[in-house]
Write an enzyme that holds these catalytic residues in place. Sequence first.
Site, PDB file in Angstrom:
ATOM      1  N   ASP A  55       0.791  -1.244   0.000  1.00 38.86           N
ATOM      2  CA  ASP A  55       0.000   0.000   0.000  1.00 38.86           C
ATOM      3  C   ASP A  55       0.815   1.281   0.000  1.00 38.86           C
ATOM      4  O   ASP A  55       0.348   2.317   0.504  1.00 38.86           O
ATOM      5  CB  ASP A  55      -0.961   0.025   1.196  1.00 38.86           C
ATOM      6  CG  ASP A  55      -2.076  -1.008   1.073  1.00 38.86           C
ATOM      7  OD1 ASP A  55      -2.156  -1.671   0.029  1.00 38.86           O
ATOM      8  OD2 ASP A  55      -2.862  -1.135   2.025  1.00 38.86           O
ATOM      9  N   LYS A 165      -5.093  -6.258  -4.217  1.00 37.09           N
ATOM     10  CA  LYS A 165      -5.860  -6.821  -3.107  1.00 37.09           C
ATOM     11  C   LYS A 165      -7.134  -6.010  -2.929  1.00 37.09           C
ATOM     12  O   LYS A 165      -7.233  -4.868  -3.388  1.00 37.09           O
ATOM     13  CB  LYS A 165      -5.050  -6.856  -1.819  1.00 37.09           C
ATOM     14  CG  LYS A 165      -4.677  -5.505  -1.230  1.00 37.09           C
ATOM     15  CD  LYS A 165      -3.825  -5.715   0.024  1.00 37.09           C
ATOM     16  CE  LYS A 165      -3.411  -4.404   0.657  1.00 37.09           C
ATOM     17  NZ  LYS A 165      -4.534  -3.655   1.244  1.00 37.09           N
ATOM     18  N   CYS A 198      -3.353  -2.942   7.175  1.00 31.76           N
ATOM     19  CA  CYS A 198      -3.152  -3.865   6.050  1.00 31.76           C
ATOM     20  C   CYS A 198      -1.870  -4.699   6.179  1.00 31.76           C
ATOM     21  O   CYS A 198      -1.854  -5.874   5.826  1.00 31.76           O
ATOM     22  CB  CYS A 198      -3.155  -3.098   4.735  1.00 31.76           C
ATOM     23  SG  CYS A 198      -4.788  -2.436   4.300  1.00 31.76           S
TER      24      CYS A 198
END
Length: 257
Positions: A55, A165, A198
């Site tokens: 991310d 994802k 995450c």
Amino acid sequence: MPENVLGSSRHNQWRVSAQVVDTRRPAQVSRSVQLTSRERSVIFDLQRTAILVIDMQNDFCHAEGWLGHIGVDVTPARAPIAPLQALLPTLRAAQVPVIWLNWGNRADKLNLSPALLHVYNPNGDGVGLGDPLPVSGAPVLQAGSWAAEVVDELTPDANDIRVNKYRMSGFQDSELDSILRNLNVTTLLFAGVNVDQCVLCTLQDANFRGYDCLLLEDCSATTSPAYCRDATLYNVQQCFGFVVNAAELQQQLENAS
């Protein structure tokens, strides 16, 4: 001996012909690395290791991205950029797969449940997943958009691997596990943001699946309060893996080369 090769990974191949199928995988020579992890050290095989960079996207790390739009100071989320700029070329030179694990939602949101959408748009009248950012118009965390792209400072290499994802865990509803098995990976290095969300969810799922998990403390960050990071580091070391330092890893790889 069969001459034709079946398999996308050099670690997981058959050799075949019209007469013979040889399912023996190519032999690998172990490359040991030993890193400090709190009160002791951990040894792992670099030959069976990959790094997951999670991310490091405009929506989380750019001032004009999603978090910036909703008033979050993204300065902490940018902390991993410099150490990753230094570490990733060294890992690539050592033939360690670099995997960019990013939010990359469908434009029609058909893989996103109301419960997931609610997390990021609780009242239904804000800018949530897939909604256009007011400044750029880029849809939030949508695959192919500027919002979902890796920040410019960390442009992926052409040989790196990208995985989209759709949940906080990169293992849920994705091809990540299949890719790692094909690469013959047993050890995962974790980097990125947010370490308490995450990154942690993906690390926990990796642990549940039997991977050995090493969190790179200096290559991970969060925009959450400091106590969230502290609790994450504690729980990773206590329950799910090891907390290590990327600078120490880089120094060892450079010395070895």
